[in-house]
Design an enzyme around this catalytic site. Structure first.
Site, short mmCIF file in Angstrom:
data_model
loop_
_atom_site.label_atom_id
_atom_site.label_comp_id
_atom_site.label_asym_id
_atom_site.label_seq_id
_atom_site.Cartn_x
_atom_site.Cartn_y
_atom_site.Cartn_z
N ARG A 16 54.88 19.83 31.51
CA ARG A 16 54.94 18.39 31.27
C ARG A 16 55.13 18.08 29.77
O ARG A 16 55.76 17.09 29.41
CB ARG A 16 53.70 17.68 31.80
CG ARG A 16 52.41 18.16 31.20
CD ARG A 16 51.23 17.37 31.73
NE ARG A 16 49.96 17.82 31.17
CZ ARG A 16 48.82 17.17 31.33
NH1 ARG A 16 48.78 16.07 32.02
NH2 ARG A 16 47.72 17.64 30.79
N GLU A 64 53.89 1.04 41.77
CA GLU A 64 55.07 1.91 41.81
C GLU A 64 56.27 1.26 42.47
O GLU A 64 57.42 1.55 42.11
CB GLU A 64 54.73 3.24 42.49
CG GLU A 64 53.82 4.15 41.67
CD GLU A 64 52.34 3.75 41.73
OE1 GLU A 64 51.98 2.91 42.58
OE2 GLU A 64 51.54 4.27 40.93
N PHE A 89 52.50 9.43 43.77
CA PHE A 89 52.43 7.96 43.73
C PHE A 89 53.82 7.34 43.87
O PHE A 89 54.00 6.34 44.56
CB PHE A 89 51.74 7.48 42.45
CG PHE A 89 50.40 8.12 42.23
CD1 PHE A 89 49.61 8.50 43.30
CD2 PHE A 89 49.93 8.36 40.95
CE1 PHE A 89 48.37 9.09 43.11
CE2 PHE A 89 48.69 8.96 40.75
CZ PHE A 89 47.91 9.33 41.82
N HIS A 115 53.43 16.39 38.11
CA HIS A 115 52.31 16.96 38.86
C HIS A 115 52.72 17.41 40.26
O HIS A 115 52.00 17.21 41.24
CB HIS A 115 51.13 15.97 38.89
CG HIS A 115 50.54 15.75 37.52
ND1 HIS A 115 51.27 15.19 36.48
CD2 HIS A 115 49.33 16.04 37.01
CE1 HIS A 115 50.51 15.15 35.39
NE2 HIS A 115 49.33 15.66 35.67
N ASP A 123 41.98 17.90 40.14
CA ASP A 123 42.03 16.52 40.59
C ASP A 123 42.17 16.41 42.11
O ASP A 123 41.99 15.34 42.68
CB ASP A 123 43.16 15.76 39.89
CG ASP A 123 42.75 15.28 38.51
OD1 ASP A 123 41.54 15.02 38.32
OD2 ASP A 123 43.61 15.18 37.62
#
Lengths: 324, 281
Positions: A16, A64, A89, A115, A123
C-alpha cells in the site's frame, strides 16, 4: 520463514505504501488525475497526494455509493479519477454504482481496492477482500490488476492511469518482497514468466507469486523444474501464456489470496479446459470466512503458504504421471 | 463573441413541443410494447422548459462540447421522454425513437452512456444522478470550464440512501452550479408514495441538508422557467425545484393511475383516445 526468503528475494515496504508513492507520481505528472477517498487515506496511502495536491484530492466521507458516482462524474468531466478505499467497502457498498456509472458507462475511471486478501490480519473478516476479484469479475468492461511486488505495483498504477477505460487495482497491507528489477516490463494483459521450468507451471498473482518462487526453489531441490507465471492481469487474461504453459509443462497449479470460487484459478481453468486440458490443482481459500489473527498464522491455517503450493505441485505431478 | 447556445421559443410553440413529446412517447412505447409512459408524461413540461426555453446550453452537433450544461436523467425509467427530447433538440433523427427497446438499437430501455449522443449518464438503478452531477461540477472547477448541471429525480427515488449521501455532499461542496428538479408526481410503482414509503416533510428534509428549495406547478412551462432562472441566482448552496406534477399527465385514463407506471398502451382504441386527448390539449 519470511515470504520470498527461500527464493532470495529482497524485502520491501508494504504494498500500500508503494501504491501511495506511485499515485503521488502520476498526480504530479498528469494534471488530469484526481484522487477520491472514502475517509481511509491514511490506510490506503492516498494521504501523500492529499498533502501535496489538496486541490485535486477529495474526501467524500464514509459513503462509498456517493464516492464512486462522484468519481464517475469527474471522469465524465474529462478527468482521470482514482477512486480509493478498502475493496470490501467499495464493492459491497458501491457495486451498483460501479456497475452502472463506471462499468456499463465504460468510463475512464480507476479504482483502487486496497486491503485485498486476508493479510490485513488482525482487523478480521469484515475488512478483508477475499471475494474482490470474483465481484469485479462480474463487471465485464473492467480491467483487473493484481500486482505482486513493488516494481510491478509502481508500474501498474502508471499503466492503469494511461489505459483508457475502467481499471480495478488490488492493493494489500502486507509487504511483498522485490521480485523484479526496476526495468521490468509491465504490460496490461501480458503475464510475466518469472521463472522458467518445464515440469509444471505455477500460475500466481499478488503475494502468492513470491510464495510460488519459494515453492519452486524447494521443488528444485528434488530436481523438479517449476515454471512460475505472474498473472498480474486477471482481465484481459493472457490466454497465450496459459495455453503455452499447459502445452509445454503439462501440469498447472494456481495460487491466489482469494476465494477459489470465482477467482483467478477458475478463470485459468477455463482457458486450460478450452485450449489444452492438463491436470490442475488450486491453492486459495475454500468456502469459508477467515478470522482475525496474525497474517502469518492465518496464511498457515488457511493453506496459503509456499508449502501448500509445493504440496499441490507434487500432487499435480503425480496426476500428470498417471495421465502420461 | 460566443453565440447564444440556448433555445428560446414563444409560449405557443412550447405548448406545441410538449404535445409532440407526449405523442412521440406514446408512439415509441406502444411500438415497443412496454416502457414507462406515465413517468415520462409527468416530466414533459419540465424538460420542455429546460431544453427549449432558454435554460440549458447545449450543441446537438457537438454533444461533448466541454462547456455544455449537463442534464442528467436520474429517474432513468423516463428514458422515452429523454430520447424524445434529444431527438426534438436535434441530437439524432426522430426515426430512432421507433426502435425503442429493440435489439441492436442505441435507444435502450434505460439510458446508457455512450449509446446515444446527449445521454450524459447510465441510469435505471435509482439514486445515482446527483452524485454524478457533483462529480461533473467538481471536475469543471478543476478544468476551469463553467457550466451548470441539472438533475431530474423522481419522488420514489428519494427513498434511496444515496440521494441523501449526495445531498450532504452537494451542500458540503457548496455546489450552487447544481440544480435538482424533483418530479413530485406522488406515485411510485406499487402505489401512492405517501402510502408506500412517505417522504414528507420533504422540503424540510432538503433544507436541513443545506439546500435552497422552491416549489412550482410542474406543468406550467412559464412558471417552471421563471423559478429556474431565480434559482440560478442562488450562491454557495445547491438548489432543488420541487415540481408538483400529475403522473401520466395528458391522458385522462392514465393520470393518477399508478398501474400504468411501467406499461405502454397496447389497445388500439385506447391508443386513439390517448392520441386525441394529447392533440386537443
Amino acid at each position: 520463514m519470511r515470504l520470498g526468503e527461500r527464493a532470495g528475494l529482497k524485502e520491501s515496504k508494504p504494498l500500500r505504501d508503494i501504491f501511495g508513492d506511485a499515485l503521488l507520481e502520476v498526480v504530479e505528472n498528469n494534471p488530469k488525475v484526481v484522487v477520491l477517498d472514502g475517509d481511509l487515506g491514511n490506510s490506503t496511502k492516498t494521504e501523500l497526494t492529499r498533502k501535496a495536491f489538496p486541490e485535486r484530492s477529495f474526501n467524500i466521507g464514509i459513503a462509498e455509493s456517493n464516492l464512486v458516482c462522484i468519481g464517475a462524474g469527474m471522469a465524465g468531466a474529462g478527468l482521470i479519477p482514482w477512486i480509493t478505499s478498502f475493496s470490501s467497502f467499495l464493492l459491497c457498498n458501491g457495486y451498483d454504482q460501479i456497475r452502472l456509472s463506471v462499468a456499463i458507462s465504460n468510463l475512464n475511471a480507476k479504482i483502487l481496492g486496497s486491503h485485498g486478501g486476508i493479510t490485513l490480519g488482525k482487523d478480521g473478516p469484515t475488512q478483508m477482500g477475499i471475494e474482490d476479484l470474483a465481484l469485479v469479475g462480474g463487471l465485464p468492461t473492467v480491467v483487473i490488476l493484481v500486482p505482486s511486488d513493488p516494481v510491478t505495483m509502481h508500474k501498474a498504477v502508471k499503466a492503469a492511469t494511461d489505459h483508457v477505460g475502467p481499471v480495478w487495482l488490488r492493493s494489500s497491507r502486507i509487504a511483498m518482497p522485490y521480485i523484479y528489477p526496476q526495468d521490468q516490463e509491465f504490460i496490461i494483459g501480458k503475464a510475466i514468466t518469472t521463472r522458467e521450468g518445464n515440469d509444471l507451471t505455477i500460475i500466481a498473482n499478488g503475494m502468492m507469486v513470491a510464495a510460488a518462487l519459494d515453492a519452486a526453489v524447494a521443488l528444485q531441490e528434488d530436481g523438479i523444474q517449476a515454471r512460475v507465471i505472474d498473472l498480474h492481469t486477471l482481465r484481459p487474461i493472457d490466454r497465450e501464456a496459459i495455453t503455452k504453459a499447459a502445452k509445454e509443462t503439462g501440469a498447472i497449479v494456481t495460487a491466489e489470496e482469494h476465494l477459489l470460487h470465482g477467482g483467478m484459478g477458475s478463470n485459468v481453468a477455463r482457458v486450460v479446459a478450452e485450449n489444452c486440458p492438463v491436470p490442475m490443482r488450486f491453492v486459495g481459500l475454500a468456502d469459508t470466512y477467515v478470522e482475525s489473527g496474525d497474517p502469518d498464522d492465518l496464511l498457515e491455517k488457511y493453506h496459503l503458504t509456499s508449502s501448500d503450493i509445493e504440496a499441490k505441485a507434487r500432487e499435480v505431478l503425480a496426476a500428470k504421471g498417471e495421465t502420461a | 463573441m460566443e453565440k447564444d447556445e440556448t433555445t428560446k421559443l414563444p409560449q405557443e410553440e412550447l405548448t406545441e413541443i410538449a404535445k409532440i413529446l407526449r405523442l412521440d412517447i406514446l408512439k415509441a412505447t406502444t411500438r415497443a410494447g412496454s416502457g414507462h409512459l406515465s413517468s415520462s408524461f409527468s416530466s414533459v413540461e419540465l424538460l420542455t422548459a429546460l431544453f427549449f426555453n432558454g435554460i440549458l446550453r447545449y450543441r446537438p452537433d457537438e454533444p461533448l462540447w466541454p462547456k455544455r450544461d449537463r442534464f442528467i436523467m436520474s429517474k432513468g425509467h423516463a428514458a422515452p421522454l429523454l430520447y424524445a427530447v434529444l431527438a426534438k433538440a436535434g441530437y439524432f433523427p426522430k426515426e430512432e425513437l421507433w426502435r425503442l427497446r429493440e435489439a441492436g438499437s442505441p435507444v435502450q430501455g434505460h439510458p446508457i452512456l455512450g449509446k446515444m449522443p446527449g445521454v450524459e449518464a447510465t441510469t435505471g438503478s435509482l439514486g445515482q444522478g446527483i452524485s454524478l452531477g457533483i462529480g461533473h461540477i467538481l471536475g469543471g472547477r478543476i478544468t476551469g470550464k463553467k457550466y451548470r448541471v441539472y438533475v431530474l429525480i423522481g419522488d420514489g427515488e428519494c427513498q434511496a440512501g444515496q440521494i441523501w449521501e449526495s445531498a450532504m455532499a452537494a451542500s458540503h461542496f457548496k455546489t450552487h452550479e447544481l440544480m435538482v428538479i424533483l418530479d413530485y408526481n406522488k406515485f411510485q410503482e406499487m402505489g401512492p408514495v405517501s402510502r408506500e414509503m412517505g417522504l414528507e416533510p420533504l422540503i424540510d428534509k432538503w433544507q436541513s441538508f443545506g439546500w435552497y428549495t422552491a416549489e412550482v406547478d410542474g406543468h406550467d412551462i412559464g412558471a417552471v422557467t421563471k423559478k429556474i432562472h431565480s434559482l440560478q441566482e442562488i450562491k454557495d448552496q445547491p438548489t432543488i425545484l420541487v415540481a408538483h406534477t400529475v403522473k401520466g399527465k395528458g391522458v385522462s385514463f392514465v393520470e393518477q393511475d399508478y398501474t400504468w407506471h411501467g406499461r405502454a398502451i397496447k389497445d388500439p382504441e385506447q391508443y386513439k383516445a390517448a392520441e386525441k386527448e394529447i392533440l386537443c390539449g
